[in-house]
Design an enzyme around this catalytic site. Sequence first.
Site, PDB file in Angstrom:
ATOM      1  N   VAL A 144       0.803  -1.222   0.000  1.00  0.00           N
ATOM      2  CA  VAL A 144       0.000   0.000   0.000  1.00  0.00           C
ATOM      3  C   VAL A 144       0.843   1.282   0.000  1.00  0.00           C
ATOM      4  O   VAL A 144       0.332   2.351  -0.360  1.00  0.00           O
ATOM      5  CB  VAL A 144      -0.963   0.001   1.217  1.00  0.00           C
ATOM      6  CG1 VAL A 144      -0.199   0.268   2.517  1.00  0.00           C
ATOM      7  CG2 VAL A 144      -2.099   0.993   1.040  1.00  0.00           C
ATOM      8  N   TYR A 145       2.107   1.208   0.364  1.00  0.00           N
ATOM      9  CA  TYR A 145       2.914   2.421   0.457  1.00  0.00           C
ATOM     10  C   TYR A 145       3.046   3.095  -0.919  1.00  0.00           C
ATOM     11  O   TYR A 145       3.461   2.472  -1.886  1.00  0.00           O
ATOM     12  CB  TYR A 145       4.307   2.118   0.992  1.00  0.00           C
ATOM     13  CG  TYR A 145       4.356   1.637   2.429  1.00  0.00           C
ATOM     14  CD1 TYR A 145       3.283   1.798   3.303  1.00  0.00           C
ATOM     15  CD2 TYR A 145       5.498   1.018   2.931  1.00  0.00           C
ATOM     16  CE1 TYR A 145       3.330   1.359   4.604  1.00  0.00           C
ATOM     17  CE2 TYR A 145       5.562   0.576   4.243  1.00  0.00           C
ATOM     18  CZ  TYR A 145       4.474   0.747   5.073  1.00  0.00           C
ATOM     19  OH  TYR A 145       4.536   0.300   6.377  1.00  0.00           O
TER      20      TYR A 145
END
Length: 332
Positions: free
Chosen positions: A65-66
């Site tokens: 998700v980063y």
Amino acid sequence: MEYVNLGNSGLKVSRICLGCMTYGSPATGKLLPGRQPWALSEADSVPFFRQALDLGINFFDTANVYSGGDSEIVVGRFLKANTRRESIVLATKVCSPMREEPNGRGLSRKEIVFELDQSLKRLETDYVDLYQIHRWDNETPIEETLEALHDMVKAGKVRYIGGSSMYSWQFAKSVYISQMRGWAKFVSMQNHYNLIYREEEREMIGFCRSENIAILPWSPLARGRLTRPWKSEQTKRAETDVFGNAMYAKTEAADEQVVDALGKVAEHRGISRAQVAMAWLLAKPGVTAPIVGATKPHHLEDAVAALGVHLSKEEITALEAPYIPHPVLGFS
């Protein structure tokens, strides 16, 4: 640099882990999950990857998700071009929202299998050394999650599995179910732990120590709060970090006292506050490798220098005395 086993495994990791949430691409416009305005571009991220290698750091931690996946892309591209895959311990995570659709998040078998393949593509590798569940998924039976993780290990796509912030009973349940079923067991717990958030000492750290599970604290410097006098500087991250600012909002008076005590110890020793805060954490029983993010060269230098700082009992007492219980944070 020092190297230790990752929990009850034979995997050797550096005692400092480079946390890669900061790297990928800065968000613009609407903030989506995992995208932050203070993230660095690929060009600005690369010097920190090089510095980490130069300092002997072999442990890199990111998540799908980063930066909406961009963190994995820039980390993978750099490591492939500049290292031998077998020399690096590469960790990533799964659970957070990645797509606006019913199966675009969580820890179902479907999502784990799909997201792992996506992570491997972005990281440009055939396997990850440590695959972690980023949070607990209340909508998926833990047995389904654990069996899917076990299958990914047996398929050769994952070497070891780990957990991240959750309640102790959830982690204990997971460990014992895996043990009963003969599935791959968690070797690490990446949890929120620092001088102004010590609630993990109540149960999680004791459980991990009893099972020889590695503790990999995230936010070891409380998002910069432990590196400078209280509210003395407003960084871009401090101004826009909604999640981080909410975590410490209810205990500011007590936290300020801890930060003041930290400043006195650092001044007496003639070293940075960051070194003292990291030295305290590195000395706590069970702590394997704090996850350190860096946006300035001295951030990693301070983290590595802390390995050589040994605090006295009196200094530790002074640092810990002002602490008060905090609301449980970071599980969502």
